[in-house]
Design a protein around this motif. Structure first.
Motif, PDB file in Angstrom:
ATOM      1  N   VAL A  40      18.754  14.565   1.848  1.00  0.00           N
ATOM      2  CA  VAL A  40      18.809  14.230   3.281  1.00  0.00           C
ATOM      3  C   VAL A  40      17.546  13.472   3.652  1.00  0.00           C
ATOM      4  O   VAL A  40      16.439  13.930   3.376  1.00  0.00           O
ATOM      5  CB  VAL A  40      18.928  15.501   4.150  1.00  0.00           C
ATOM      6  N   LEU A  41      17.717  12.310   4.299  1.00  0.00           N
ATOM      7  CA  LEU A  41      16.581  11.523   4.758  1.00  0.00           C
ATOM      8  C   LEU A  41      16.802  11.144   6.221  1.00  0.00           C
ATOM      9  O   LEU A  41      17.794  10.513   6.567  1.00  0.00           O
ATOM     10  CB  LEU A  41      16.425  10.255   3.916  1.00  0.00           C
ATOM     11  N   ASP A  42      15.867  11.539   7.069  1.00  0.00           N
ATOM     12  CA  ASP A  42      15.939  11.232   8.498  1.00  0.00           C
ATOM     13  C   ASP A  42      14.645  10.543   8.922  1.00  0.00           C
ATOM     14  O   ASP A  42      13.590  11.163   8.986  1.00  0.00           O
ATOM     15  CB  ASP A  42      16.144  12.518   9.312  1.00  0.00           C
ATOM     16  N   VAL A  43      14.739   9.243   9.194  1.00  0.00           N
ATOM     17  CA  VAL A  43      13.584   8.476   9.671  1.00  0.00           C
ATOM     18  C   VAL A  43      13.860   7.909  11.068  1.00  0.00           C
ATOM     19  O   VAL A  43      13.239   6.938  11.490  1.00  0.00           O
ATOM     20  CB  VAL A  43      13.213   7.335   8.695  1.00  0.00           C
ATOM     21  N   SER A  44      14.782   8.533  11.788  1.00  0.00           N
ATOM     22  CA  SER A  44      15.214   8.030  13.084  1.00  0.00           C
ATOM     23  C   SER A  44      14.083   7.974  14.104  1.00  0.00           C
ATOM     24  O   SER A  44      13.125   8.739  14.041  1.00  0.00           O
ATOM     25  CB  SER A  44      16.342   8.907  13.637  1.00  0.00           C
ATOM     26  N   TYR A  45      14.237   7.043  15.025  1.00  0.00           N
ATOM     27  CA  TYR A  45      13.344   6.904  16.168  1.00  0.00           C
ATOM     28  C   TYR A  45      11.879   6.730  15.767  1.00  0.00           C
ATOM     29  O   TYR A  45      10.995   7.466  16.160  1.00  0.00           O
ATOM     30  CB  TYR A  45      13.552   8.068  17.148  1.00  0.00           C
ATOM     31  N   ASN A  46      11.703   5.728  14.916  1.00  0.00           N
ATOM     32  CA  ASN A  46      10.393   5.183  14.609  1.00  0.00           C
ATOM     33  C   ASN A  46      10.414   3.707  14.993  1.00  0.00           C
ATOM     34  O   ASN A  46      11.366   3.246  15.626  1.00  0.00           O
ATOM     35  CB  ASN A  46      10.063   5.381  13.124  1.00  0.00           C
ATOM     36  N   ASN A  47       9.409   2.979  14.639  1.00  0.00           N
ATOM     37  CA  ASN A  47       9.312   1.577  15.054  1.00  0.00           C
ATOM     38  C   ASN A  47       9.256   0.638  13.859  1.00  0.00           C
ATOM     39  O   ASN A  47       8.435  -0.271  13.812  1.00  0.00           O
ATOM     40  CB  ASN A  47       8.073   1.382  15.944  1.00  0.00           C
ATOM     41  N   PHE A  48      10.153   0.843  12.906  1.00  0.00           N
ATOM     42  CA  PHE A  48      10.127   0.043  11.687  1.00  0.00           C
ATOM     43  C   PHE A  48      10.294  -1.453  11.972  1.00  0.00           C
ATOM     44  O   PHE A  48       9.582  -2.278  11.420  1.00  0.00           O
ATOM     45  CB  PHE A  48      11.243   0.475  10.744  1.00  0.00           C
ATOM     46  N   GLY A  49      11.271  -1.790  12.789  1.00  0.00           N
ATOM     47  CA  GLY A  49      11.559  -3.198  13.045  1.00  0.00           C
ATOM     48  C   GLY A  49      12.406  -3.828  11.950  1.00  0.00           C
ATOM     49  O   GLY A  49      13.245  -4.673  12.219  1.00  0.00           O
ATOM     50  N   TYR A  50      12.197  -3.423  10.719  1.00  0.00           N
ATOM     51  CA  TYR A  50      13.011  -3.883   9.596  1.00  0.00           C
ATOM     52  C   TYR A  50      12.882  -2.868   8.468  1.00  0.00           C
ATOM     53  O   TYR A  50      11.977  -2.027   8.462  1.00  0.00           O
ATOM     54  CB  TYR A  50      12.569  -5.271   9.117  1.00  0.00           C
ATOM     55  N   LEU A  51      13.794  -2.934   7.503  1.00  0.00           N
ATOM     56  CA  LEU A  51      13.745  -2.057   6.337  1.00  0.00           C
ATOM     57  C   LEU A  51      13.332  -2.854   5.115  1.00  0.00           C
ATOM     58  O   LEU A  51      13.870  -3.933   4.858  1.00  0.00           O
ATOM     59  CB  LEU A  51      15.116  -1.423   6.073  1.00  0.00           C
ATOM     60  N   GLN A  52      12.382  -2.324   4.363  1.00  0.00           N
ATOM     61  CA  GLN A  52      12.029  -2.953   3.094  1.00  0.00           C
ATOM     62  C   GLN A  52      13.272  -3.000   2.205  1.00  0.00           C
ATOM     63  O   GLN A  52      14.044  -2.040   2.154  1.00  0.00           O
ATOM     64  CB  GLN A  52      10.940  -2.132   2.383  1.00  0.00           C
ATOM     65  N   PRO A  53      13.515  -4.099   1.501  1.00  0.00           N
ATOM     66  CA  PRO A  53      14.720  -4.200   0.672  1.00  0.00           C
ATOM     67  C   PRO A  53      14.882  -3.063  -0.333  1.00  0.00           C
ATOM     68  O   PRO A  53      16.005  -2.672  -0.654  1.00  0.00           O
ATOM     69  CB  PRO A  53      14.525  -5.539  -0.048  1.00  0.00           C
ATOM     70  N   ASP A  54      13.769  -2.521  -0.836  1.00  0.00           N
ATOM     71  CA  ASP A  54      13.865  -1.457  -1.845  1.00  0.00           C
ATOM     72  C   ASP A  54      13.605  -0.070  -1.259  1.00  0.00           C
ATOM     73  O   ASP A  54      13.386   0.889  -1.996  1.00  0.00           O
ATOM     74  CB  ASP A  54      12.890  -1.719  -2.991  1.00  0.00           C
ATOM     75  N   PHE A  55      13.657   0.058   0.058  1.00  0.00           N
ATOM     76  CA  PHE A  55      13.356   1.325   0.724  1.00  0.00           C
ATOM     77  C   PHE A  55      14.205   2.473   0.185  1.00  0.00           C
ATOM     78  O   PHE A  55      13.719   3.582  -0.055  1.00  0.00           O
ATOM     79  CB  PHE A  55      13.572   1.151   2.238  1.00  0.00           C
ATOM     80  N   LEU A  56      15.495   2.227  -0.042  1.00  0.00           N
ATOM     81  CA  LEU A  56      16.431   3.296  -0.404  1.00  0.00           C
ATOM     82  C   LEU A  56      16.995   3.151  -1.814  1.00  0.00           C
ATOM     83  O   LEU A  56      17.815   3.971  -2.217  1.00  0.00           O
ATOM     84  CB  LEU A  56      17.598   3.308   0.593  1.00  0.00           C
TER      85      LEU A  56
END
Length: 222
Positions: A40-56
Motif C-alpha cells: 500500500v502506497l499513499d502519497v495523496s495531497y502533496n505538491n509533487f506537480g509531476y511524477l518521476q517516470p521511475d517513481f513506481l
C-alpha cells in the motif's frame, strides 16, 4: 515533511508493506523507491506537480496506490509498468486532461479506478486495453468528458459501477432500466450528441442487467 530522500528506507526495504506520507508538503516525487514488498502506497495531497517516470516501477507487490491531490496535470504512459499486483488506484483531485494509451495495460488485476475531479475530456478503452476485463468500478465524475468509448461497456466484463456525474455530455434526458449491455452502449452513444451537462449518471450492473439514473441539464434548451 518536505522531501523523500534516497536511502531513507534501505534498512527496512524488505519488510515495509505500507507507506503513508499523505498530506505533507513534499514538492517532488522520489525516483525508484525499490520497495519490493510494499503493498500500500499513499502519497495523496502533496505538491509533487509531476511524477518521476521511475517513481513506481517494479513495485510488483503493490495492490493499492493513492495519488490523489498531488497537483499533476500529466502522467507518463509507463508510470504503472510492472505493477502486476495493482488492484486499486486513486488519482482524483488532480488536473489531468487525458489518460495516455496503455496506462493500465500491464495491470491485469486492476479492479478499481478513481479519476474523478480532474479535467478529462474523454475516456478510452486504449487506456486500459486487456486490463478492462478485471475492472469492476470506474469513478470518472466531475470532469469535462464529452466522449466515452462505448467499447469500455462492451469489454468490461466485470464492471459493476460506472460513475460519470457532472460531466459535459450530449443529447436528451435519459433515465431508466435496461436488460443488456448492448442497450447501455446504444444509450451512451446517444447521450453524447448535443451539448448538455450530466448532473447524475450512475450505472450499476448486476447479473447481466443494469440500472441507470441520469439527469441532464441542457443550457441551450434543445
Amino acid at each position: 515533511l518536505l522531501e523523500i530522500r534516497q536511502g531513507w528506507f534501505d534498512s527496512i526495504r524488505s519488510s515495509l508493506e505500507v507507506l503513508t506520507i499523505s498530506s505533507n508538503n513534499i514538492t517532488e516525487s522520489p525516483g525508484g523507491l525499490q520497495l519490493e514488498n510494499l503493498r500500500v502506497l499513499d502519497v495523496s495531497y502533496n505538491n509533487f506537480g509531476y511524477l518521476q517516470p521511475d517513481f513506481l516501477w517494479n513495485l510488483r507487490n503493490l495492490t493499492k496506490l493513492w495519488i490523489e491531490g498531488i497537483g499533476i496535470s500529466h502522467i507518463y504512459d509507463r508510470s504503472f509498468e510492472g505493477l502486476s499486483s495493482l488492484r486499486s488506484v486513486r488519482m482524483a483531485h488532480n488536473s489531468l486532461r487525458q489518460l495516455p494509451r496503455n496506462l493500465f495495460a500491464t495491470n491485469p488485476q486492476l479492479g478499481f479506478v478513481d479519476v474523478s475531479h480532474n479535467h478529462l475530456t474523454e475516456l478510452n478503452l486504449n487506456t486500459f486495453n486487456s486490463s478492462i476485463s478485471s475492472i469492476y468500478e470506474i469513478m470518472a465524475d466531475y470532469n469535462s468528458i464529452s466522449s466515452l468509448d462505448s467499447q469500455i461497456i462492451d469489454q468490461a466484463e466485470s464492471l459493476v459501477y460506472l460513475l460519470l456525474s457532472s460531466n459535459l455530455c450530449v443529447n436528451r434526458n435519459f433515465y431508466g432500466v435496461k436488460n443488456d449491455r448492448e442497450s447501455v452502449r446504444e444509450e451512451l452513444d446517444t447521450c453524447f450528441t448535443n451539448f448538455g451537462f450530466i448532473e447524475c449518471f450512475y450505472f450499476e450492473f448486476a447479473e447481466n442487467s443494469y440500472s441507470c439514473m441520469m439527469n441532464i441539464f441542457n443550457p441551450t434548451g434543445r
